[in-house]
Scaffold this motif. Structure first.
Motif, PDB file in Angstrom:
ATOM      1  N   LEU A   1       0.819  -1.219   0.000  1.00 44.09           N
ATOM      2  CA  LEU A   1       0.000   0.000   0.000  1.00 44.09           C
ATOM      3  C   LEU A   1       0.853   1.270   0.000  1.00 44.09           C
ATOM      4  O   LEU A   1       0.326   2.373  -0.095  1.00 44.09           O
ATOM      5  CB  LEU A   1      -0.965   0.000   1.194  1.00 44.09           C
ATOM      6  CG  LEU A   1      -2.105  -1.025   1.092  1.00 44.09           C
ATOM      7  CD1 LEU A   1      -2.903  -1.089   2.386  1.00 44.09           C
ATOM      8  CD2 LEU A   1      -3.031  -0.709  -0.091  1.00 44.09           C
TER       9      LEU A   1
ATOM     10  N   GLN B   1      -2.982   1.799  -4.363  1.00 50.42           N
ATOM     11  CA  GLN B   1      -4.161   2.238  -3.602  1.00 50.42           C
ATOM     12  C   GLN B   1      -4.936   1.059  -3.027  1.00 50.42           C
ATOM     13  O   GLN B   1      -5.627   1.183  -2.029  1.00 50.42           O
ATOM     14  CB  GLN B   1      -5.070   3.072  -4.510  1.00 50.42           C
ATOM     15  CG  GLN B   1      -4.438   4.402  -4.922  1.00 50.42           C
ATOM     16  CD  GLN B   1      -4.987   4.888  -6.249  1.00 50.42           C
ATOM     17  OE1 GLN B   1      -4.662   4.363  -7.301  1.00 50.42           O
ATOM     18  NE2 GLN B   1      -5.831   5.903  -6.207  1.00 50.42           N
ATOM     19  N   VAL B   2      -4.799  -0.098  -3.722  1.00 53.13           N
ATOM     20  CA  VAL B   2      -5.500  -1.315  -3.290  1.00 53.13           C
ATOM     21  C   VAL B   2      -4.537  -2.483  -3.411  1.00 53.13           C
ATOM     22  O   VAL B   2      -3.678  -2.489  -4.294  1.00 53.13           O
ATOM     23  CB  VAL B   2      -6.748  -1.591  -4.176  1.00 53.13           C
ATOM     24  CG1 VAL B   2      -7.486  -2.837  -3.707  1.00 53.13           C
ATOM     25  CG2 VAL B   2      -7.698  -0.402  -4.189  1.00 53.13           C
TER      26      VAL B   2
ATOM     27  N   MET C   1      -6.418  -1.362   1.584  1.00 49.92           N
ATOM     28  CA  MET C   1      -6.622  -0.057   0.931  1.00 49.92           C
ATOM     29  C   MET C   1      -5.952   1.046   1.735  1.00 49.92           C
ATOM     30  O   MET C   1      -5.866   0.974   2.961  1.00 49.92           O
ATOM     31  CB  MET C   1      -8.114   0.276   0.864  1.00 49.92           C
ATOM     32  CG  MET C   1      -8.914  -0.693   0.049  1.00 49.92           C
ATOM     33  SD  MET C   1     -10.640  -0.202   0.018  1.00 49.92           S
ATOM     34  CE  MET C   1     -11.297  -1.554  -0.933  1.00 49.92           C
TER      35      MET C   1
ATOM     36  N   GLN D   1     -12.248   2.476  -1.503  1.00 51.56           N
ATOM     37  CA  GLN D   1     -12.611   2.324  -2.919  1.00 51.56           C
ATOM     38  C   GLN D   1     -13.895   1.475  -2.967  1.00 51.56           C
ATOM     39  O   GLN D   1     -13.835   0.247  -3.069  1.00 51.56           O
ATOM     40  CB  GLN D   1     -11.487   1.618  -3.695  1.00 51.56           C
ATOM     41  CG  GLN D   1     -10.121   2.238  -3.549  1.00 51.56           C
ATOM     42  CD  GLN D   1      -9.977   3.550  -4.318  1.00 51.56           C
ATOM     43  OE1 GLN D   1     -10.851   3.940  -5.080  1.00 51.56           O
ATOM     44  NE2 GLN D   1      -8.870   4.239  -4.100  1.00 51.56           N
TER      45      GLN D   1
END
Length: 209
Positions: free
Chosen positions: A120, A124-125, A140, A144
């Motif tokens: 991370l 972003q994921v 995350m 999201q």
């Protein structure tokens, strides 16, 4: 409080409600024994992590598991809703990186979870893919919602569909090692977890004699 959080989703270990696909072959008592062992492995994998932990039970908080940790009950109509609500709670509480895992992985250890957090830094994921096409870990650095909305839960194309959507949205995604969760009798007997656990083999043998 650290700025990292591990969320663990646990099914309440209740006869007839855990590992139902597995129970078709080895019976409810056998499935109960297997899931009890898997939860112990999950506890061990998270025990020494230097992050905050939140344990979300499926329908009732269990006092003698995960002592001294934050415990809650999963909220939502389906798995996606339950996960998104847990992530929302975590981000609202001020955590910067959140990783969620299930509790039916015979091979999970602390390293997998730490790699999730490290991924991370640049993504972003992050997902830990499962051999059956789903995932055993999702992390995350910012919520999201698309990950959890209108997804084919428990279907072999789950991760593929999710990755495609994130790609279309230009969301940067990392993936970890593939692990196998235990849903069926074939998964069970193929796993080192079972092959190396003579006690569990004997218990299941006795239950099915």
């Amino acid at each position: 409080m650290t700025d990292t959080l591990v969320i663990v989703f646990v099914k309440n270990i209740k006869l007839g409600t855990v590992k139902t696909r597995l129970a078709k072959t080895i019976g409810d008592y056998g499935a109960f024994e297997v899931y009890t062992e898997l939860v112990k492995i999950t506890q061990k994998a998270t025990a020494k992590l230097n992050t905050d932990k939140r344990i979300y039970f499926s329908n009732a908080i269990v006092d003698d598991q995960w002592n001294n940790e934050f415990k809650a009950i999963q909220q939502g109509a389906d798995l996606g809703e339950r996960m998104i609500n847990a992530f929302k709670d975590g981000f609202s509480a001020g955590y910067k990186k959140i990783v969620l895992i299930g509790s039916d992985l015979p091979d999970i250890n602390e390293e997998h979870i730490l790699k999730g957090f490290n991924a991370l830094d640049e993504n972003q994921v992050v997902f830990g893919p499962a051999e059956d096409g789903g995932y055993y870990l999702v992390g995350m650095s910012k919520l999201q919602p698309t990950v959890f909305t209108n997804k084919p839960w428990s279907q072999p194309e789950l991760l593929k569909v999710t990755l495609q959507e994130l790609h279309n949205l230009n969301i940067k995604v990392g993936t970890l090692d593939v692990l196998n969760d235990i849903d069926t009798y074939e998964d069970l007997i193929a796993s080192n977890f079972y092959k190396n656990n003579i006690k569990l083999q004997e218990k299941i043998q006795q239950l099915n004699d």
